[in-house]
Design a protein around this motif. Sequence first.
Motif, PDB file in Angstrom:
ATOM      1  N   MET A   1       0.838  -1.199   0.000  1.00 19.28           N
ATOM      2  CA  MET A   1       0.000   0.000   0.000  1.00 19.28           C
ATOM      3  C   MET A   1       0.870   1.245   0.000  1.00 19.28           C
ATOM      4  O   MET A   1       1.890   1.287   0.685  1.00 19.28           O
ATOM      5  N   ILE A   2       0.453   2.230  -0.761  1.00 18.22           N
ATOM      6  CA  ILE A   2       1.123   3.524  -0.784  1.00 18.22           C
ATOM      7  C   ILE A   2       0.153   4.592  -0.286  1.00 18.22           C
ATOM      8  O   ILE A   2      -0.977   4.692  -0.768  1.00 18.22           O
ATOM      9  N   ILE A   3       0.575   5.376   0.704  1.00 16.36           N
ATOM     10  CA  ILE A   3      -0.260   6.472   1.184  1.00 16.36           C
ATOM     11  C   ILE A   3      -0.010   7.686   0.301  1.00 16.36           C
ATOM     12  O   ILE A   3       1.086   8.250   0.277  1.00 16.36           O
ATOM     13  N   LYS A   4      -1.048   8.067  -0.447  1.00 24.61           N
ATOM     14  CA  LYS A   4      -0.935   9.201  -1.369  1.00 24.61           C
ATOM     15  C   LYS A   4      -1.448  10.489  -0.742  1.00 24.61           C
ATOM     16  O   LYS A   4      -0.925  11.575  -1.012  1.00 24.61           O
ATOM     17  N   THR A   5      -2.507  10.373   0.063  1.00 24.36           N
ATOM     18  CA  THR A   5      -3.059  11.557   0.717  1.00 24.36           C
ATOM     19  C   THR A   5      -3.353  11.253   2.178  1.00 24.36           C
ATOM     20  O   THR A   5      -3.818  10.160   2.518  1.00 24.36           O
ATOM     21  N   ALA A   6      -3.068  12.208   3.035  1.00 26.96           N
ATOM     22  CA  ALA A   6      -3.364  12.098   4.464  1.00 26.96           C
ATOM     23  C   ALA A   6      -3.882  13.460   4.903  1.00 26.96           C
ATOM     24  O   ALA A   6      -3.125  14.424   4.967  1.00 26.96           O
ATOM     25  N   ILE A   7      -5.180  13.515   5.177  1.00 26.46           N
ATOM     26  CA  ILE A   7      -5.824  14.803   5.455  1.00 26.46           C
ATOM     27  C   ILE A   7      -6.432  14.806   6.855  1.00 26.46           C
ATOM     28  O   ILE A   7      -7.219  13.917   7.203  1.00 26.46           O
ATOM     29  N   PHE A   8      -6.047  15.788   7.646  1.00 32.73           N
ATOM     30  CA  PHE A   8      -6.589  15.924   8.992  1.00 32.73           C
ATOM     31  C   PHE A   8      -8.084  16.217   8.910  1.00 32.73           C
ATOM     32  O   PHE A   8      -8.517  17.140   8.222  1.00 32.73           O
ATOM     33  N   GLN A   9      -8.885  15.415   9.636  1.00 33.38           N
ATOM     34  CA  GLN A   9     -10.338  15.553   9.570  1.00 33.38           C
ATOM     35  C   GLN A   9     -10.967  16.063  10.858  1.00 33.38           C
ATOM     36  O   GLN A   9     -12.168  16.305  10.900  1.00 33.38           O
ATOM     37  N   GLY A  10     -10.157  16.209  11.901  1.00 31.28           N
ATOM     38  CA  GLY A  10     -10.703  16.780  13.121  1.00 31.28           C
ATOM     39  C   GLY A  10     -10.264  16.061  14.379  1.00 31.28           C
ATOM     40  O   GLY A  10      -9.761  14.934  14.343  1.00 31.28           O
ATOM     41  N   SER A  11     -10.449  16.744  15.506  1.00 26.05           N
ATOM     42  CA  SER A  11     -10.127  16.195  16.823  1.00 26.05           C
ATOM     43  C   SER A  11     -11.413  16.028  17.614  1.00 26.05           C
ATOM     44  O   SER A  11     -12.408  16.738  17.386  1.00 26.05           O
ATOM     45  N   SER A  12     -11.391  15.093  18.549  1.00 26.74           N
ATOM     46  CA  SER A  12     -12.597  14.852  19.345  1.00 26.74           C
ATOM     47  C   SER A  12     -12.222  14.378  20.737  1.00 26.74           C
ATOM     48  O   SER A  12     -11.096  13.955  20.990  1.00 26.74           O
ATOM     49  N   THR A  13     -13.206  14.462  21.641  1.00 28.74           N
ATOM     50  CA  THR A  13     -13.022  13.943  22.991  1.00 28.74           C
ATOM     51  C   THR A  13     -13.914  12.739  23.247  1.00 28.74           C
ATOM     52  O   THR A  13     -13.755  12.055  24.252  1.00 28.74           O
ATOM     53  N   ASN A  14     -14.867  12.487  22.336  1.00 33.42           N
ATOM     54  CA  ASN A  14     -15.705  11.291  22.444  1.00 33.42           C
ATOM     55  C   ASN A  14     -16.203  10.895  21.057  1.00 33.42           C
ATOM     56  O   ASN A  14     -16.117  11.687  20.109  1.00 33.42           O
ATOM     57  N   VAL A  15     -16.729   9.677  20.933  1.00 34.01           N
ATOM     58  CA  VAL A  15     -17.068   9.139  19.615  1.00 34.01           C
ATOM     59  C   VAL A  15     -18.204   9.894  18.929  1.00 34.01           C
ATOM     60  O   VAL A  15     -18.341   9.818  17.704  1.00 34.01           O
ATOM     61  N   THR A  16     -19.011  10.620  19.670  1.00 35.28           N
ATOM     62  CA  THR A  16     -20.104  11.368  19.039  1.00 35.28           C
ATOM     63  C   THR A  16     -19.581  12.538  18.212  1.00 35.28           C
ATOM     64  O   THR A  16     -20.305  13.093  17.386  1.00 35.28           O
ATOM     65  N   GLN A  17     -18.303  12.905  18.427  1.00 33.88           N
ATOM     66  CA  GLN A  17     -17.713  14.042  17.713  1.00 33.88           C
ATOM     67  C   GLN A  17     -16.844  13.612  16.537  1.00 33.88           C
ATOM     68  O   GLN A  17     -16.188  14.445  15.921  1.00 33.88           O
ATOM     69  N   LYS A  18     -16.831  12.327  16.228  1.00 32.07           N
ATOM     70  CA  LYS A  18     -15.989  11.841  15.134  1.00 32.07           C
ATOM     71  C   LYS A  18     -16.429  12.444  13.800  1.00 32.07           C
ATOM     72  O   LYS A  18     -17.557  12.919  13.665  1.00 32.07           O
ATOM     73  N   PRO A  19     -15.556  12.414  12.776  1.00 34.74           N
ATOM     74  CA  PRO A  19     -15.941  12.902  11.449  1.00 34.74           C
ATOM     75  C   PRO A  19     -17.198  12.190  10.947  1.00 34.74           C
ATOM     76  O   PRO A  19     -17.418  11.013  11.239  1.00 34.74           O
ATOM     77  N   LYS A  20     -18.034  12.919  10.206  1.00 27.19           N
ATOM     78  CA  LYS A  20     -19.306  12.354   9.739  1.00 27.19           C
ATOM     79  C   LYS A  20     -19.109  11.208   8.750  1.00 27.19           C
ATOM     80  O   LYS A  20     -19.892  10.267   8.718  1.00 27.19           O
ATOM     81  N   LEU A  21     -18.077  11.303   7.920  1.00 20.38           N
ATOM     82  CA  LEU A  21     -17.800  10.227   6.971  1.00 20.38           C
ATOM     83  C   LEU A  21     -17.352   8.998   7.727  1.00 20.38           C
ATOM     84  O   LEU A  21     -16.367   9.020   8.459  1.00 20.38           O
ATOM     85  N   ARG A  22     -18.080   7.905   7.565  1.00 20.14           N
ATOM     86  CA  ARG A  22     -17.743   6.669   8.252  1.00 20.14           C
ATOM     87  C   ARG A  22     -16.833   5.824   7.366  1.00 20.14           C
ATOM     88  O   ARG A  22     -17.130   5.591   6.198  1.00 20.14           O
ATOM     89  N   ALA A  23     -15.713   5.364   7.923  1.00 19.53           N
ATOM     90  CA  ALA A  23     -14.748   4.551   7.192  1.00 19.53           C
ATOM     91  C   ALA A  23     -13.958   3.744   8.218  1.00 19.53           C
ATOM     92  O   ALA A  23     -13.928   4.084   9.410  1.00 19.53           O
ATOM     93  N   PRO A  24     -13.322   2.650   7.803  1.00 14.75           N
ATOM     94  CA  PRO A  24     -12.527   1.838   8.733  1.00 14.75           C
ATOM     95  C   PRO A  24     -11.466   2.679   9.437  1.00 14.75           C
ATOM     96  O   PRO A  24     -10.834   3.539   8.820  1.00 14.75           O
ATOM     97  N   GLU A  25     -11.282   2.410  10.720  1.00 17.81           N
ATOM     98  CA  GLU A  25     -10.338   3.186  11.523  1.00 17.81           C
ATOM     99  C   GLU A  25      -9.212   2.293  12.038  1.00 17.81           C
ATOM    100  O   GLU A  25      -9.451   1.215  12.594  1.00 17.81           O
ATOM    101  N   TYR A  26      -7.996   2.763  11.867  1.00 21.54           N
ATOM    102  CA  TYR A  26      -6.808   2.070  12.369  1.00 21.54           C
ATOM    103  C   TYR A  26      -6.127   3.002  13.353  1.00 21.54           C
ATOM    104  O   TYR A  26      -5.559   4.033  12.969  1.00 21.54           O
ATOM    105  N   ALA A  27      -6.234   2.647  14.626  1.00 21.37           N
ATOM    106  CA  ALA A  27      -5.817   3.557  15.692  1.00 21.37           C
ATOM    107  C   ALA A  27      -4.464   3.162  16.280  1.00 21.37           C
ATOM    108  O   ALA A  27      -4.151   1.982  16.440  1.00 21.37           O
TER     109      ALA A  27
END
Length: 206
Positions: A1-27
């Motif tokens: 895999m090659i990472i072509k783009t990495a865009i900051f989408q926001g910070s949060s303190t709880n899961v209700t504040q996560k970015p609206k676009l839902r996608a797999p998360e690797y933490a």
Amino acid sequence: MIIKTAIFQGSSTNVTQKPKLRAPEYAFIGRSNVGKSSLINMLCGRKDLAKTSSMPGKTILVNHFLINGKWYLVDLPGYGFAKASKKAQATLKAMIEDYVSHSEELARLFILLDSRHELQEIDRSFITAVAGAGIPFTVILTKCDKLSKSALDRSLDYMIRTIGTIQPEVTVIPASSEKRIGKEAILDVIDADLKGAAAETTEDKR
């Protein structure tokens, strides 16, 4: 895999504040000053994507970065920052527990450990909780360039055996942000997950 783009989408303190676009998360998570931010920058080929500091405890929010428009790399606060006040420690602990327990999009945790040290009790407790919750995880041994080959081999063997008593067949990846070691191995794990999920989705539609 090659990472072509990495865009900051926001910070949060709880899961209700996560970015609206839902996608797999690797933490990515680990004790304070384990080299998490430097590793994230190395993976993404950026020097300043995740903020680094010589002082532990720099990350105090859950930060989402959208990768290639398809999945999130999530930078979690470090745990075990002893110099923080008890109130601050409790806040960070609650933030981490909220994300790990309630993020429905969390696909895998990458747990960072310093290759130069034995498994600490705080790491053991966290790994035990993650394994008990059935959350897929991979261990990354950071700063492996600081060890000789023989010392790294001993550290790797020790971690596989020790963590293996908690989670059998655990994957442990040696890494170094300075020497760019481990990048392909980490991204291969993510790529395999994404392809596996896509195959399951296709199968379900038949």
